[in-house]
Design a protein around this motif. Structure first.
Motif, PDB file in Angstrom:
ATOM      1  N   ARG A  83       0.837  -1.210   0.000  1.00 15.76           N
ATOM      2  CA  ARG A  83       0.000   0.000   0.000  1.00 15.76           C
ATOM      3  C   ARG A  83       0.866   1.253   0.000  1.00 15.76           C
ATOM      4  NH1 ARG A  83      -3.069  -3.185   3.702  1.00 15.76           N
ATOM      5  NH2 ARG A  83      -2.077  -2.133   5.480  1.00 15.76           N
ATOM      6  N   LYS A  84       1.933   1.243   0.784  1.00 16.63           N
ATOM      7  CA  LYS A  84       2.828   2.391   0.853  1.00 16.63           C
ATOM      8  C   LYS A  84       3.529   2.630  -0.483  1.00 16.63           C
ATOM      9  CE  LYS A  84       6.889   4.137   3.326  1.00 16.63           C
ATOM     10  NZ  LYS A  84       7.896   3.840   4.384  1.00 16.63           N
ATOM     11  N   VAL A  85       4.002   1.546  -1.110  1.00 18.30           N
ATOM     12  CA  VAL A  85       4.695   1.676  -2.399  1.00 18.30           C
ATOM     13  C   VAL A  85       3.743   2.210  -3.461  1.00 18.30           C
ATOM     14  CG1 VAL A  85       5.783   0.358  -4.261  1.00 18.30           C
ATOM     15  CG2 VAL A  85       6.428  -0.074  -1.889  1.00 18.30           C
ATOM     16  N   ARG A  86       2.518   1.728  -3.473  1.00 18.33           N
ATOM     17  CA  ARG A  86       1.543   2.202  -4.451  1.00 18.33           C
ATOM     18  C   ARG A  86       1.212   3.677  -4.224  1.00 18.33           C
ATOM     19  NH1 ARG A  86      -2.580  -3.031  -4.459  1.00 18.33           N
ATOM     20  NH2 ARG A  86      -1.469  -4.237  -6.082  1.00 18.33           N
ATOM     21  N   ALA A  87       1.065   4.084  -2.962  1.00 15.36           N
ATOM     22  CA  ALA A  87       0.771   5.485  -2.664  1.00 15.36           C
ATOM     23  C   ALA A  87       1.934   6.382  -3.087  1.00 15.36           C
ATOM     24  CB  ALA A  87       0.484   5.654  -1.167  1.00 15.36           C
ATOM     25  N   GLU A  88       3.152   5.955  -2.784  1.00 19.21           N
ATOM     26  CA  GLU A  88       4.316   6.741  -3.189  1.00 19.21           C
ATOM     27  C   GLU A  88       4.440   6.797  -4.708  1.00 19.21           C
ATOM     28  OE1 GLU A  88       7.633   4.992  -1.228  1.00 19.21           O
ATOM     29  OE2 GLU A  88       7.224   5.981   0.702  1.00 19.21           O
ATOM     30  N   SER A  89       4.079   5.722  -5.376  1.00 17.46           N
ATOM     31  CA  SER A  89       4.130   5.706  -6.832  1.00 17.46           C
ATOM     32  C   SER A  89       3.137   6.693  -7.427  1.00 17.46           C
ATOM     33  CB  SER A  89       3.840   4.290  -7.343  1.00 17.46           C
ATOM     34  OG  SER A  89       3.789   4.263  -8.749  1.00 17.46           O
ATOM     35  N   ARG A  90       1.922   6.724  -6.872  1.00 18.19           N
ATOM     36  CA  ARG A  90       0.926   7.682  -7.364  1.00 18.19           C
ATOM     37  C   ARG A  90       1.399   9.115  -7.126  1.00 18.19           C
ATOM     38  NH1 ARG A  90      -2.672   3.748  -5.189  1.00 18.19           N
ATOM     39  NH2 ARG A  90      -2.788   4.884  -3.212  1.00 18.19           N
ATOM     40  N   ARG A  91       1.980   9.380  -5.957  1.00 12.60           N
ATOM     41  CA  ARG A  91       2.478  10.722  -5.663  1.00 12.60           C
ATOM     42  C   ARG A  91       3.610  11.092  -6.621  1.00 12.60           C
ATOM     43  NH1 ARG A  91       6.578  12.853  -2.913  1.00 12.60           N
ATOM     44  NH2 ARG A  91       7.288  10.781  -2.219  1.00 12.60           N
ATOM     45  N   ASN A  92       4.540  10.167  -6.855  1.00 11.14           N
ATOM     46  CA  ASN A  92       5.647  10.441  -7.784  1.00 11.14           C
ATOM     47  C   ASN A  92       5.145  10.663  -9.199  1.00 11.14           C
ATOM     48  OD1 ASN A  92       7.521  10.200  -5.742  1.00 11.14           O
ATOM     49  ND2 ASN A  92       7.958   8.040  -6.147  1.00 11.14           N
ATOM     50  N   ASP A  93       4.099   9.885  -9.585  1.00  6.97           N
ATOM     51  CA  ASP A  93       3.539  10.070 -10.930  1.00  6.97           C
ATOM     52  C   ASP A  93       2.951  11.471 -11.069  1.00  6.97           C
ATOM     53  OD1 ASP A  93       4.274   7.559 -11.691  1.00  6.97           O
ATOM     54  OD2 ASP A  93       2.286   6.653 -11.429  1.00  6.97           O
ATOM     55  N   LEU A  94       2.270  11.947 -10.029  1.00  7.98           N
ATOM     56  CA  LEU A  94       1.700  13.297 -10.084  1.00  7.98           C
ATOM     57  C   LEU A  94       2.801  14.348 -10.186  1.00  7.98           C
ATOM     58  CD1 LEU A  94      -1.148  12.988  -7.412  1.00  7.98           C
ATOM     59  CD2 LEU A  94      -1.391  13.082  -9.905  1.00  7.98           C
ATOM     60  N   VAL A  95       3.878  14.172  -9.398  1.00 12.93           N
ATOM     61  CA  VAL A  95       4.989  15.125  -9.442  1.00 12.93           C
ATOM     62  C   VAL A  95       5.638  15.120 -10.811  1.00 12.93           C
ATOM     63  CG1 VAL A  95       7.280  15.634  -8.506  1.00 12.93           C
ATOM     64  CG2 VAL A  95       5.414  14.995  -6.959  1.00 12.93           C
ATOM     65  N   GLN A  96       5.846  13.934 -11.373  1.00 17.07           N
ATOM     66  CA  GLN A  96       6.493  13.833 -12.685  1.00 17.07           C
ATOM     67  C   GLN A  96       5.582  14.388 -13.785  1.00 17.07           C
ATOM     68  OE1 GLN A  96       9.655  12.964 -13.250  1.00 17.07           O
ATOM     69  NE2 GLN A  96       9.869  12.768 -11.024  1.00 17.07           N
ATOM     70  N   ASP A  97       4.300  14.129 -13.686  1.00 20.94           N
ATOM     71  CA  ASP A  97       3.374  14.673 -14.688  1.00 20.94           C
ATOM     72  C   ASP A  97       3.357  16.196 -14.636  1.00 20.94           C
ATOM     73  OD1 ASP A  97       2.702  12.151 -15.537  1.00 20.94           O
ATOM     74  OD2 ASP A  97       0.871  11.997 -14.317  1.00 20.94           O
ATOM     75  N   LEU A  98       3.416  16.754 -13.435  1.00 23.89           N
ATOM     76  CA  LEU A  98       3.456  18.201 -13.295  1.00 23.89           C
ATOM     77  C   LEU A  98       4.733  18.774 -13.904  1.00 23.89           C
ATOM     78  CD1 LEU A  98       2.308  20.845 -12.216  1.00 23.89           C
ATOM     79  CD2 LEU A  98       3.424  20.355 -10.017  1.00 23.89           C
ATOM     80  N   ALA A  99       5.857  18.111 -13.631  1.00 18.05           N
ATOM     81  CA  ALA A  99       7.132  18.575 -14.200  1.00 18.05           C
ATOM     82  C   ALA A  99       7.119  18.463 -15.721  1.00 18.05           C
ATOM     83  CB  ALA A  99       8.283  17.758 -13.609  1.00 18.05           C
TER      84      ALA A  99
END
Length: 316
Positions: A83-99
């Motif tokens: 669950r933690k890895v999936r949550a961090e992955s979603r957060r990283n995806d949002l950061v990368q999409d924003l960049a």
């Protein structure tokens, strides 16, 4: 006196030869389902529950249950980790999409700036002052360089985003695989039979005592056997010194300790090639002998029943 001694020794030899060859053995199954201690995070597993020896079981029945406390705790921790890895992955995806969107926006600005610079630089020279004309040409050069740099930055950002997304997927896949591995391990802690039969406990290979509920055993050790009663035979043990007194297809008489009145006929089916010591039987070596019944037994026989086998002496 020497003649008398010779006569005594000859008489002893004759009497020894006249004594029947007796073998100790047991009823055995040719086909059995053997349950072994499954793989676990520890090299030892504890038997939490085991079906009673001698109990009749049917296909699908649970026969052995191992302790699952540590595996269950590990499974809960792995679920939390996933669950933690999936949550961090979603957060990283949002950061990368924003960049990535920022890089795309920068390119759009650079393209618009270049478009305006080209329009300004395209004004005829005679309509502008020398200074203004040179300023427009310099702005065009800068706009061209700005567009090139923006394209490069976008390409780099696209690669970074793709790599980061792939890394996140690898982390998720790794966590999922570990969770599946432990889930399979947990599922294997309950063992079920795929055949009908009677449960038989197995001797521990080191202590020779029957493995029972509550014992801790090493992974891969046999703990329980469900023998098939469709094709039974006799497994007996021959002292190596008597190897010359037995041969293939030699007739035998079989008696059962649990059924003194029952006597069955059989024949030697196979004689082992190597003698092995048996614990508590002295220092001699014993050879494994397989004996088949002459006819299908009418009595109900169970694997593990002890027998005594009398080997008929061959005619000279």
């Amino acid at each position: 006196m020497p003649r008398l001694l010779f006569s005594v020794l000859l008489l002893l030899a004759i009497n020894a030869a006249a004594e029947p060859l007796l073998l100790t053995g047991e009823v055995a199954a040719r086909n059995s389902q053997v349950f072994v201690a499954p793989q676990a995070d520890s090299w030892m597993v504890q038997i939490a529950w085991m079906v009673e020896e001698g109990e009749r079981v049917e296909p699908g029945d649970a026969v052995v249950q191992y302790d699952t406390a540590s595996i269950s705790a590990n499974l809960e921790q792995l679920e939390a980790t996933l669950r933690k890895v999936r949550a961090e992955s979603r957060r990283n995806d949002l950061v990368q999409d924003l960049a990535l969107r920022e890089a795309q926006h920068a390119l759009q600005i650079a393209e618009l700036t270049l478009k305006k610079a080209r329009l300004d630089a395209g004004i005829p020279r005679e309509l502008l002052s020398e200074l203004q004309y040179e300023q427009y040409q310099l702005a065009l050069t800068r706009a061209l360089n700005g567009e090139v740099e923006a394209k490069k930055a976008l390409a780099v950002k696209e690669k970074d985003v793709a790599a980061e997304k792939q890394r996140n997927q690898v982390l998720i896949a790794g966590a999922e695989n570990e969770l599946r591995r432990v889930q399979v391990m947990l599922d294997n802690m309950t063992q079920r039979t795929d055949r009908a039969g009677t449960a038989m406990y197995v001797d521990h290979p080191w202590t020779r005592q029957k493995i029972r509920e509550g014992d801790s055993v090493q992974r891969g050790f046999s703990v329980l056997e469900i023998p098939s009663t469709d094709d039974l035979h006799i497994r007996a043990w021959l002292n190596e010194v008597d190897i010359a007194r037995i041969a293939d297809q030699q007739p035998v008489t079989i008696r059962f300790d649990a059924m003194p009145s029952v006597t069955l006929a059989g024949r030697v089916e196979r004689i082992g090639n190597q003698a092995e010591p048996k614990q508590h039987w002295g220092g001699s070596g014993y050879i494994d002998v397989s004996i088949r019944f002459a006819d299908e037994p009418e009595q109900t026989l169970l694997p593990g029943m002890s027998v005594q086998v009398e080997v008929a002496e061959e005619s000279p």
